[in-house]
Design a protein around this motif. Sequence first.
Motif, PDB file in Angstrom:
ATOM      1  N   SER A  66       0.784  -1.446   0.339  1.00 35.71           N
ATOM      2  CA  SER A  66      -0.290   0.072  -0.110  1.00 35.71           C
ATOM      3  C   SER A  66       0.509   1.493   0.087  1.00 35.71           C
ATOM      4  CB  SER A  66      -1.064  -0.024   1.302  1.00 35.71           C
ATOM      5  OG  SER A  66      -1.893   1.090   1.176  1.00 35.71           O
ATOM      6  N   GLN A  70       0.998   4.151  -2.971  1.00 32.43           N
ATOM      7  CA  GLN A  70       0.446   5.714  -2.669  1.00 32.43           C
ATOM      8  C   GLN A  70       1.667   6.129  -3.092  1.00 32.43           C
ATOM      9  OE1 GLN A  70      -2.550   6.937  -2.180  1.00 32.43           O
ATOM     10  NE2 GLN A  70      -3.540   4.602  -2.102  1.00 32.43           N
ATOM     11  N   THR A  79      -1.154   4.825   7.039  1.00 36.29           N
ATOM     12  CA  THR A  79      -1.842   3.381   7.100  1.00 36.29           C
ATOM     13  C   THR A  79      -1.687   2.562   8.136  1.00 36.29           C
ATOM     14  OG1 THR A  79      -3.490   2.602   5.674  1.00 36.29           O
ATOM     15  CG2 THR A  79      -1.161   2.041   5.623  1.00 36.29           C
ATOM     16  N   ASN A  80      -2.903   1.297   8.216  1.00 41.69           N
ATOM     17  CA  ASN A  80      -2.553   0.162   9.088  1.00 41.69           C
ATOM     18  C   ASN A  80      -2.911  -0.745   8.048  1.00 41.69           C
ATOM     19  OD1 ASN A  80      -5.359  -0.072  10.307  1.00 41.69           O
ATOM     20  ND2 ASN A  80      -4.936   1.849  11.251  1.00 41.69           N
ATOM     21  N   THR A  81      -2.686  -2.271   8.245  1.00 42.19           N
ATOM     22  CA  THR A  81      -3.043  -3.081   7.822  1.00 42.19           C
ATOM     23  C   THR A  81      -3.542  -4.456   9.058  1.00 42.19           C
ATOM     24  OG1 THR A  81      -0.636  -4.499   8.075  1.00 42.19           O
ATOM     25  CG2 THR A  81      -2.077  -2.737   5.610  1.00 42.19           C
ATOM     26  N   SER A  89       0.706  -0.431  11.937  1.00 45.21           N
ATOM     27  CA  SER A  89       0.141   0.841  11.274  1.00 45.21           C
ATOM     28  C   SER A  89       1.818   1.518  10.266  1.00 45.21           C
ATOM     29  CB  SER A  89       0.687   1.401  12.148  1.00 45.21           C
ATOM     30  OG  SER A  89       0.851   1.660  13.138  1.00 45.21           O
TER      31      SER A  89
END
Length: 318
Positions: A66, A70, A79-81, A89
């Motif tokens: 990700s 970006q 972001t975080n997953t 994060s």
Amino acid sequence: MGFLSNPVSNFSLYLLLFFFLISFELIPVAQSASDITSLVYKGCAKQTFSDPTGVYSQALSALFGSLVQQSSKAKFFKTNTGSGQTTISGLFQCRGDLSNSDCYTCVSKLPQMSDNLCGKTIAARVQLIGCYILYEISGFAQISGMEMLYKTCGGTNVAGSGFEERRDTAFSVLENGVVSGHGFYTTNYQQVYVLGQCQGDVGDSDCGECMKSGVQRAQVECGSAISGQVYLHKCFLSYSYYPNGVPRRSSSSSSSSSSSSSGSGNTGKTVAIILGGAAGVGFLVIFLLFARNLMKKHDGIGNTWVLKIASFFKGGDT
């Protein structure tokens, strides 16, 4: 006696013209990708995560994917997953004067570098010259934004030349500039080039405080060193003193002028390529003129010279 009457002297003149042409290929170009992707430092947590099912690895891989995606359209992204205790994060940030393509080039190097340098640690930060990446698992202990992570100072001291006064004035301009520039600023003052940047989610006021702390660290830690870099958790700064004048590619007064400087560098690269091609064409034309001149001589001498030149390029004997 005409201009083309002496083959030997004409050939010397042609060679002189050729080397005059290729000398223009030595035009300096903009900072290369290899510069912005050079490692500055790494910070790896001591603890690694236990991952028998691979859930952490999958979450980290998704996070990296990700962030890289970006980076082609933004210079900062967070972001975080995952979910629950497996939440990871992370963020990336590129230097404010990089183009989107350079930002992507820089960030795309970081996932593999992070894995090579830190392995499967619960938190890691890898800083390159042009960008950095940071990730941490849920529950990782937070540190102050003013915490110093890394510093380096140039080995040459320039005390007694008025340098420290110039540097401190440049620092003062920088402290105000990062606030008005909303997190990124670069300028030069009397041969002192400074650059500062705050993490993308830091407000203007906090950015100013972080930069002020970074300046104080640089003054104490580096003293009269000719250059220095100080990285705090939420901001960083660098400075360099150029007694003979700040190089063109570093000379700018704001993030916008830095972008212009980068554009000038790309123009210089284009000019170098065009002139390099022109030099090659010029050499071919010169060679053909020389060969034609030889053919104009009486058949015996002219043919002998042409045959010798052809033999030389084929590696044979005549």
